[in-house]
Design a protein around this motif. Structure first.
Motif, PDB file in Angstrom:
ATOM      1  N   ALA A 341       0.928  -1.132  -0.025  1.00 52.24           N
ATOM      2  CA  ALA A 341       0.012   0.057   0.053  1.00 52.24           C
ATOM      3  C   ALA A 341       0.682   1.299  -0.019  1.00 52.24           C
ATOM      4  N   VAL A 342       1.776   1.161   0.819  1.00 53.80           N
ATOM      5  CA  VAL A 342       2.835   2.309   0.536  1.00 53.80           C
ATOM      6  C   VAL A 342       3.437   2.684  -0.897  1.00 53.80           C
ATOM      7  N   PRO A 390      -2.542  14.300   8.420  1.00 52.50           N
ATOM      8  CA  PRO A 390      -3.629  13.780   7.891  1.00 52.50           C
ATOM      9  C   PRO A 390      -4.774  14.921   7.537  1.00 52.50           C
ATOM     10  N   PHE A 391      -5.306  14.627   6.409  1.00 56.28           N
ATOM     11  CA  PHE A 391      -6.355  15.566   5.657  1.00 56.28           C
ATOM     12  C   PHE A 391      -5.647  16.893   4.922  1.00 56.28           C
ATOM     13  N   PHE A 392      -4.449  16.879   5.079  1.00 55.67           N
ATOM     14  CA  PHE A 392      -3.846  17.989   4.351  1.00 55.67           C
ATOM     15  C   PHE A 392      -3.724  17.748   2.830  1.00 55.67           C
ATOM     16  N   LEU A 407      -5.074  11.456   3.176  1.00 53.66           N
ATOM     17  CA  LEU A 407      -4.604  10.598   4.205  1.00 53.66           C
ATOM     18  C   LEU A 407      -3.370   9.603   3.589  1.00 53.66           C
ATOM     19  N   GLY A 408      -3.280   9.821   2.435  1.00 50.66           N
ATOM     20  CA  GLY A 408      -2.408   8.894   1.625  1.00 50.66           C
ATOM     21  C   GLY A 408      -0.769   8.878   2.176  1.00 50.66           C
ATOM     22  N   LEU A 409      -0.231   9.947   2.257  1.00 49.89           N
ATOM     23  CA  LEU A 409       1.055  10.270   2.669  1.00 49.89           C
ATOM     24  C   LEU A 409       1.040   9.980   4.401  1.00 49.89           C
ATOM     25  N   ALA A 410      -0.064  10.389   5.381  1.00 47.38           N
ATOM     26  CA  ALA A 410      -0.013  10.158   6.634  1.00 47.38           C
ATOM     27  C   ALA A 410      -0.119   8.617   6.682  1.00 47.38           C
ATOM     28  N   SER A 411      -0.814   7.881   5.724  1.00 46.81           N
ATOM     29  CA  SER A 411      -0.576   6.317   5.953  1.00 46.81           C
ATOM     30  C   SER A 411       0.734   5.606   5.490  1.00 46.81           C
TER      31      SER A 411
END
Length: 441
Positions: A341-342, A390-392, A407-411
């Motif tokens: 997923a990363v 998150p959410f940025f 949320l992609g980069l936060a994950s």
């Protein structure tokens, strides 16, 4: 069950026993290796060696020296020099005696053999020792050509007796070294275990707790560490459950708003439905993020390059321009779905905002490094520091039509740090972005 000794008492007893053992060995040296009596030379014998240039017994050696001798302030040395000069028929200033000189001046006092009883260095000796020389000494006699004949004992400063002392010292060190090694290992081992446990806790908060055993101090510290781990997990789970519950409960009022908007005018309904749809997508993304972060991961040996190849092949099958640089296999321990997923997040971002992605994998100093770069518009410097929040979403290159939920980069960073690594993002010098993920191999 007998309670083990505290670590403090163990260390104290071991150190006390080691000191006592060394003292016993030192006492044995005094009993078993008594110091030998020094070899005594008379002034007449030294004068005879000065006449012939050699000693028949081989205990004295004579050699020529160009430098003047060092003067001595010892009254006894002056009397010995006068006695040798009289025997040789020379003037008093032609002979000097120095009984303080040694091959190692710094340790001369410690290495000199004990003087016979009653013969202190600065005290006048008994009459029977007026002409006696012993221990390290140097007799210098001026020759007619201006050079100096130097006579000294032929035996080196470190004689057989001192060699036996050094050998005994080495034996004592050999006996004490294993005890010191065991003590150091005993003290350092619990610290190493705590460091390894802390490192495992950083990678996986649900790792197995420390085994409570050993001295009371270690067992107490292990219990406190396990309690801290349990509290941290409970804290994270409570916050995560709260976020998931809020996100889930928000769907009900959103559904009611959607039903009420059906009776609203068309212009209000159209704009409001877009906002409701965006809120629903964000709630769904938040719940998926929480679900991914709270699920139990199963670590296993995997090939990171094979994962990257499967991700890039999926994008290539969809017609996207994705390049994976060749290289050797890169095995590591990790959770395959999370790492996949990363890679998919990073490659997907590059494809979405730049139209292509360039993927490189390499190994440096025990770390697996994933680099995903593009030549897109990049990000403003003030947005790079917030990219993993998150959410940025950076509005310069990402908007509601093309951007995701934020949320992609936060994950990505959460998964990387969960594996003991980290994730960063930066602008490339030639334009575009480069995302770097480091993972311990």
């Amino acid at each position: 069950m007998q309670r083990p000794w505290p670590l403090f008492l163990r260390i104290f007893a071991l150190m006390l026993g080691t000191v006592m053992l060394v003292q016993v060995l030192n006492f044995a040296v005094v009993l078993l290796i008594p110091p030998p009596m020094p070899v005594i030379f008379t002034a007449n014998r030294v004068a005879a060696v000065a006449r012939t240039g050699h000693d028949p017994g081989g205990l004295l050696k004579a050699e020529l020296s160009s430098g003047p001798p060092r003067p001595s302030d010892n009254p006894r040395d002056s009397r010995l020099a006068a006695s040798i000069a009289t025997d040789l028929g020379l003037a008093r200033d032609k002979v000097t005696v120095d009984t303080e000189r040694s091959a190692m001046p710094m340790f001369a006092g410690a290495l000199r053999p004990p003087l016979p009883m009653g013969m202190g260095r600065r005290q006048p000796p008994p009459p029977s020792f007026d002409n006696a020389l012993f221990g390290p000494f140097v007799v210098s006699i001026e020759a007619p050509n201006g050079r100096w004949l130097v006579i000294r004992p032929a035996r080196s400063t470190i004689g057989p007796w001192r060699m036996r002392i050094i050998l005994w010292f080495l034996v004592a060190m050999a006996v004490a070294a294993p005890i010191a090694w065991a003590l150091a290992r005993r003290v350092a081992k619990p610290i190493g275990l705590f460091a390894a446990a802390a490192e495992r806790l950083g990678r996986d908060p649900r790792t197995d707790p420390l085994r409570v055993s050993g001295p009371p101090e270690i067992a107490e510290a292990a219990s406190a560490f396990n309690l801290m781990q349990e509290r941290l997990n409970r804290y994270v789970e409570d916050r995560t459950t709260l976020i998931a519950a809020v996100a889930h409960d928000l769907r009900t009022p959103l559904m009611r708003l959607s039903l009420r908007l059906e009776k609203a005018p068309d212009d209000i309904r159209a704009s409001s439905e877009g906002d409701i749809q965006e809120m629903s997508q964000r709630i769904g993304s938040a719940m998926a993020f929480v679900r991914d972060m709270t699920r139990h991961v199963r670590r296993q040996r995997l090939d990171l390059r094979s994962l990257a190849e499967s991700v890039t092949d999926d994008f290539a099958d969809r017609g996207e321009t994705v390049v994976l640089h060749p290289g050797s296999a890169m095995t590591m321990e990790g959770d395959a779905p999370s790492l996949k997923a990363v890679l998919a997040n990073l490659v997907g971002n590059a494809v979405k905002y730049a139209g292509h992605a360039d993927v490189q994998l390499r190994r440096e100093r025990g770390l697996a490094i994933i680099e995903v770069s593009d030549t897109g518009p990049g990000m403003a410097p003030q947005d790079l520091a917030r990219a993993f929040e998150p959410f940025f979403r950076a509005e310069q290159s990402r908007n509601r039509d093309t951007g995701g939920s934020g949320l992609g980069l936060a994950s990505v960073r959460a998964v990387a740090r969960g594996h003991g690594g980290d994730a960063t993002i930066a602008n490339r010098p030639g334009g575009g972005l480069v995302a770097v993920v480091t993972l311990p191999v």
